[in-house]
Design a protein around this motif. Sequence first.
Motif, PDB file in Angstrom:
ATOM      1  N   ASP A 164      -7.587  36.057  30.987  1.00  0.00           N
ATOM      2  CA  ASP A 164      -7.555  35.034  32.024  1.00  0.00           C
ATOM      3  C   ASP A 164      -6.170  34.399  32.088  1.00  0.00           C
ATOM      4  O   ASP A 164      -5.465  34.279  31.102  1.00  0.00           O
ATOM      5  CB  ASP A 164      -8.601  33.963  31.726  1.00  0.00           C
ATOM      6  CG  ASP A 164      -9.124  33.324  32.990  1.00  0.00           C
ATOM      7  OD1 ASP A 164      -8.744  33.767  34.091  1.00  0.00           O
ATOM      8  OD2 ASP A 164      -9.916  32.379  32.880  1.00  0.00           O
ATOM      9  N   THR A 165      -5.794  33.995  33.283  1.00  0.00           N
ATOM     10  CA  THR A 165      -4.497  33.347  33.498  1.00  0.00           C
ATOM     11  C   THR A 165      -4.712  32.073  34.292  1.00  0.00           C
ATOM     12  O   THR A 165      -5.737  31.915  34.974  1.00  0.00           O
ATOM     13  CB  THR A 165      -3.552  34.273  34.297  1.00  0.00           C
ATOM     14  OG1 THR A 165      -4.117  34.493  35.600  1.00  0.00           O
ATOM     15  CG2 THR A 165      -3.340  35.597  33.578  1.00  0.00           C
ATOM     16  N   PRO A 166      -3.771  31.158  34.238  1.00  0.00           N
ATOM     17  CA  PRO A 166      -3.891  29.945  35.054  1.00  0.00           C
ATOM     18  C   PRO A 166      -3.999  30.264  36.547  1.00  0.00           C
ATOM     19  O   PRO A 166      -4.699  29.574  37.297  1.00  0.00           O
ATOM     20  CB  PRO A 166      -2.612  29.169  34.741  1.00  0.00           C
ATOM     21  CG  PRO A 166      -2.198  29.649  33.397  1.00  0.00           C
ATOM     22  CD  PRO A 166      -2.624  31.094  33.336  1.00  0.00           C
ATOM     23  N   GLU A 167      -3.324  31.323  36.976  1.00  0.00           N
ATOM     24  CA  GLU A 167      -3.368  31.701  38.388  1.00  0.00           C
ATOM     25  C   GLU A 167      -4.777  32.142  38.781  1.00  0.00           C
ATOM     26  O   GLU A 167      -5.280  31.787  39.850  1.00  0.00           O
ATOM     27  CB  GLU A 167      -2.365  32.826  38.676  1.00  0.00           C
ATOM     28  CG  GLU A 167      -0.915  32.424  38.555  1.00  0.00           C
ATOM     29  CD  GLU A 167      -0.425  32.351  37.114  1.00  0.00           C
ATOM     30  OE1 GLU A 167      -1.036  32.986  36.205  1.00  0.00           O
ATOM     31  OE2 GLU A 167       0.563  31.630  36.874  1.00  0.00           O
ATOM     32  N   ALA A 186      -7.023  29.081  39.009  1.00  0.00           N
ATOM     33  CA  ALA A 186      -6.783  28.345  40.257  1.00  0.00           C
ATOM     34  C   ALA A 186      -7.386  29.089  41.444  1.00  0.00           C
ATOM     35  O   ALA A 186      -7.988  28.480  42.346  1.00  0.00           O
ATOM     36  CB  ALA A 186      -5.295  28.124  40.457  1.00  0.00           C
ATOM     37  N   GLU A 187      -7.266  30.409  41.451  1.00  0.00           N
ATOM     38  CA  GLU A 187      -7.834  31.226  42.529  1.00  0.00           C
ATOM     39  C   GLU A 187      -9.357  31.123  42.547  1.00  0.00           C
ATOM     40  O   GLU A 187      -9.956  31.001  43.615  1.00  0.00           O
ATOM     41  CB  GLU A 187      -7.409  32.681  42.319  1.00  0.00           C
ATOM     42  CG  GLU A 187      -7.863  33.624  43.419  1.00  0.00           C
ATOM     43  CD  GLU A 187      -7.389  35.042  43.141  1.00  0.00           C
ATOM     44  OE1 GLU A 187      -8.244  35.953  43.234  1.00  0.00           O
ATOM     45  OE2 GLU A 187      -6.196  35.221  42.830  1.00  0.00           O
ATOM     46  N   ALA A 192     -14.318  26.378  46.095  1.00  0.00           N
ATOM     47  CA  ALA A 192     -14.196  25.282  47.062  1.00  0.00           C
ATOM     48  C   ALA A 192     -14.441  25.750  48.495  1.00  0.00           C
ATOM     49  O   ALA A 192     -15.005  25.027  49.310  1.00  0.00           O
ATOM     50  CB  ALA A 192     -12.805  24.649  46.940  1.00  0.00           C
ATOM     51  N   LYS A 193     -14.046  26.982  48.793  1.00  0.00           N
ATOM     52  CA  LYS A 193     -14.261  27.540  50.128  1.00  0.00           C
ATOM     53  C   LYS A 193     -15.733  27.849  50.372  1.00  0.00           C
ATOM     54  O   LYS A 193     -16.181  27.775  51.515  1.00  0.00           O
ATOM     55  CB  LYS A 193     -13.445  28.836  50.310  1.00  0.00           C
ATOM     56  CG  LYS A 193     -11.975  28.630  50.414  1.00  0.00           C
ATOM     57  CD  LYS A 193     -11.284  29.982  50.558  1.00  0.00           C
ATOM     58  CE  LYS A 193      -9.789  29.837  50.548  1.00  0.00           C
ATOM     59  NZ  LYS A 193      -9.113  31.139  50.579  1.00  0.00           N
TER      60      LYS A 193
END
Length: 110
Positions: free
Chosen positions: A95-98, A101-102, A108-109
């Motif tokens: 896992d990555t921070p990106e 966030a994605e 949220a969408k």
Amino acid sequence: MMRRHARGKRPQFYEETGLDQAMSMILVLASEFSALRDRLDTVERVARDGGLGDAIEAYVPSQDVLEVRETRRQAFLDRLYYLALKDAAEAAEADTPERFAETLTDIAKG
């Protein structure tokens, strides 16, 4: 103590996701159960021969005994859930921070 895992892809024997993990857990439980049955049989025979049945029923474990049992129980659970914990650790490493966030953006969408 840090647990080490074998690197790389492990063989998968069943098509269904999670079935290999379930089989691993079943085999760990079967092994523990078999050893427990043998030890319990020994204790029961020794107790019966020595007249200790009442003493066993009246036994109240000390805090030290409870702590030893809990340590043993946690080691057992580590073995039981080994593959699931390994998969979770591998997923966390990938896992990555990106990606996090994605994922939040996608939720949220949603």
